[in-house]
Design a protein around this motif. Structure first.
Motif, short mmCIF file in Angstrom:
data_model
loop_
_atom_site.label_atom_id
_atom_site.label_comp_id
_atom_site.label_asym_id
_atom_site.label_seq_id
_atom_site.Cartn_x
_atom_site.Cartn_y
_atom_site.Cartn_z
N PHE A 77 3.32 7.84 -4.78
CA PHE A 77 4.74 7.47 -4.66
C PHE A 77 5.21 6.80 -5.93
N LEU A 78 6.36 7.22 -6.41
CA LEU A 78 6.97 6.60 -7.57
C LEU A 78 8.39 6.22 -7.16
N GLY A 98 0.78 -1.23 0.00
CA GLY A 98 0.00 0.00 0.00
C GLY A 98 0.81 1.27 0.00
N ASP A 99 0.41 2.17 0.84
CA ASP A 99 0.66 3.58 0.66
C ASP A 99 1.81 4.12 1.51
N PHE A 144 10.03 16.04 -4.98
CA PHE A 144 8.60 16.33 -4.98
C PHE A 144 8.24 17.00 -6.30
N ARG A 145 7.31 16.39 -7.02
CA ARG A 145 6.80 17.02 -8.24
C ARG A 145 5.49 17.70 -7.85
N VAL A 146 5.46 19.00 -8.01
CA VAL A 146 4.35 19.78 -7.47
C VAL A 146 3.62 20.52 -8.59
N VAL A 156 11.16 8.72 -5.73
CA VAL A 156 12.39 8.31 -5.04
C VAL A 156 13.34 7.70 -6.06
N THR A 157 14.54 8.24 -6.13
CA THR A 157 15.55 7.72 -7.04
C THR A 157 16.79 7.42 -6.22
#
Ligand SMILES: [Zn+2]
Length: 400
Positions: A393-394, A305-306, A348-350, A337-338
């Motif tokens: 989340f990626l 999950g999350d 964070f992509r905003v 996350v990389t």
């Protein structure tokens, strides 16, 4: 004592002393007489981490779970969630001694303990275990790699405890300071809280001649599993019962199939019985060459999950959503996350509802760091269309 007997004792005492445990049993119509051993634990539904968070919120600090007087505790910690974690007594309360010993840490080792001693329990967990083992602890905590190298050099430190990426950072710094493998006395490392890629282990073991073993545990239950010298999966620690369950059906899974790690802590004073860690793993086939009878799980393969783990800390979806609620000009957000070198990077992509001053975004980043205890490395402004239907989340990390 047989494991079945331990379970009977655990359930009896927990039912007596812990209000939340009693309510959990009553809720499904069970009494201690219904639990005659390990197999019967399956009659109780799994306690989800989110349920524990809710219980503690409604009935602070421990959600009615603690079966002893709070005044009798040694320490109280706060781990992300937020979850309060009790430490019942000093010493090896979280049972990491076994894992450290098998990993090669010995009496007389001078060990840098680089886990945080601040709020979260990891620092004290390993401190207590190292002391129980007769090792000398240097509580360096997190951060300041240059000072860590100086301390390791001058004290002739022989051991390291912490995350693998932090050991890598320290050794990299040592290299920059002109030290090679022969210049430091480090010979053994025990790492946890993050994945240990084999390439990184090889850097430690071959490059720096530091024997490196890993363990798996959680802030709530302590040690769960650890590697032996075969480095083929992790043996289940003493003091816990581990199950691996299908996250959808709750059924136990055979070796080789991925499911949620569910842990029962054999401690009646804080009865985390069938605690769903949210971590994914598998049972490994057959006995280990080392001869230990404790079954083995493979490494941690992800999260149910999350939530995602960044630099050893869990970041939960509800934490991010709560933060974005405070900032109405943030319309959508995605956490990526990389991994760069051997360090996790959080981006964070905003997507903004309207343009805002850079200070507002900076303040947001600081609020995030305060809240989730992980620094946002990059903040990228994107169009809403790019992320609106994407997962929160990626995880783009590769582990080879
Ligand atoms: Zn083994």
């Amino acid at each position: 004592m047989e494991l079945d007997q331990k379970v009977v004792q655990l359930v009896g005492r927990a039912y007596e002393g812990s209000r939340a445990f009693r309510e959990r049993m009553d809720g499904v119509g069970l009494t201690p007489d219904d639990i005659g051993g390990v197999e019967d634990l399956r009659k109780l539904p799994v306690l989800k981490k989110d349920t524990l968070i809710d219980l503690q919120k409604k009935d602070p600090p421990f959600g009615g779970l603690l079966a002893v007087e709070p005044q009798s505790l040694a320490r109280i910690f706060l781990s992300p969630g937020p979850i309060f974690d009790p430490q019942g007594c000093d010493g090896d309360y979280w049972r990491w001694k076994e894992a450290l010993e098998v990993g090669g840490v010995a009496k007389g080792d001078v060990v840098l303990n680089t886990f945080s001693y601040h709020l979260t329990p990891a620092g004290f967990m390993f401190d207590g275990a190292l002391r129980a083992l007769g090792a000398v602890v240097v509580p360096t905590g997190t951060g300041n790699t240059e000072q860590q190298v100086m301390v390791a050099k001058r004290l002739g430190a022989t051991g390291f405890v912490g995350t693998p990426s932090f050991l890598y950072a320290i050794l990299k710094k040592a290299g920059e300071m002109g030290y090679g493998p022969g210049d430091l006395s480090l010979r053994v490392a025990f790492v946890s809280a993050e994945k240990l890629p084999e390439s990184l282990r090889d850097t430690f073991e071959t490059g720096w001649e530091i024997k490196t073993r890993q363990g798996y545990g959680t802030a709530d239950v302590g040690a769960v599993a650890f590697e032996c010298d075969e480095k083929e999966g992790m043996h289940v620690s003493q003091g816990v019962i581990v199950e691996i369950l299908d996250p959808n059906t709750g059924e136990p899974l055979p070796a080789g199939e991925t499911g949620e790690v569910v842990v029962t802590l054999l401690d009646p004073s804080y009865p985390l019985v069938r605690f769903g860690t949210g971590d994914l793993s598998q049972w490994m086939e057959g006995p280990c060459i080392c001869g230990r009878e404790a079954p083995r799980i493979s490494g941690i393969l992800g999260r149910v999950g999350d939530a995602v783990k960044v630099r050893g800390m869990f970041v939960h979806g509800h934490q991010i959503r709560e933060l974005t609620n405070i900032y109405p000009h943030i319309k959508a957000l995605q956490c990526v996350v990389t991994r760069v070198g051997h360090r996790d990077q959080l981006t964070f992509r905003v997507a903004l509802a309207r343009p805002v001053a850079p200070e507002v975004l900076q303040e947001f980043r600081e609020r995030v760091r305060e809240r989730i205890k992980v620094k946002v490395d990059h903040l990228e402004l994107v169009d809403e269309g790019e992320i609106e239907n994407e997962p929160l989340f990626l995880d783009l990390r590769k582990w080879e």
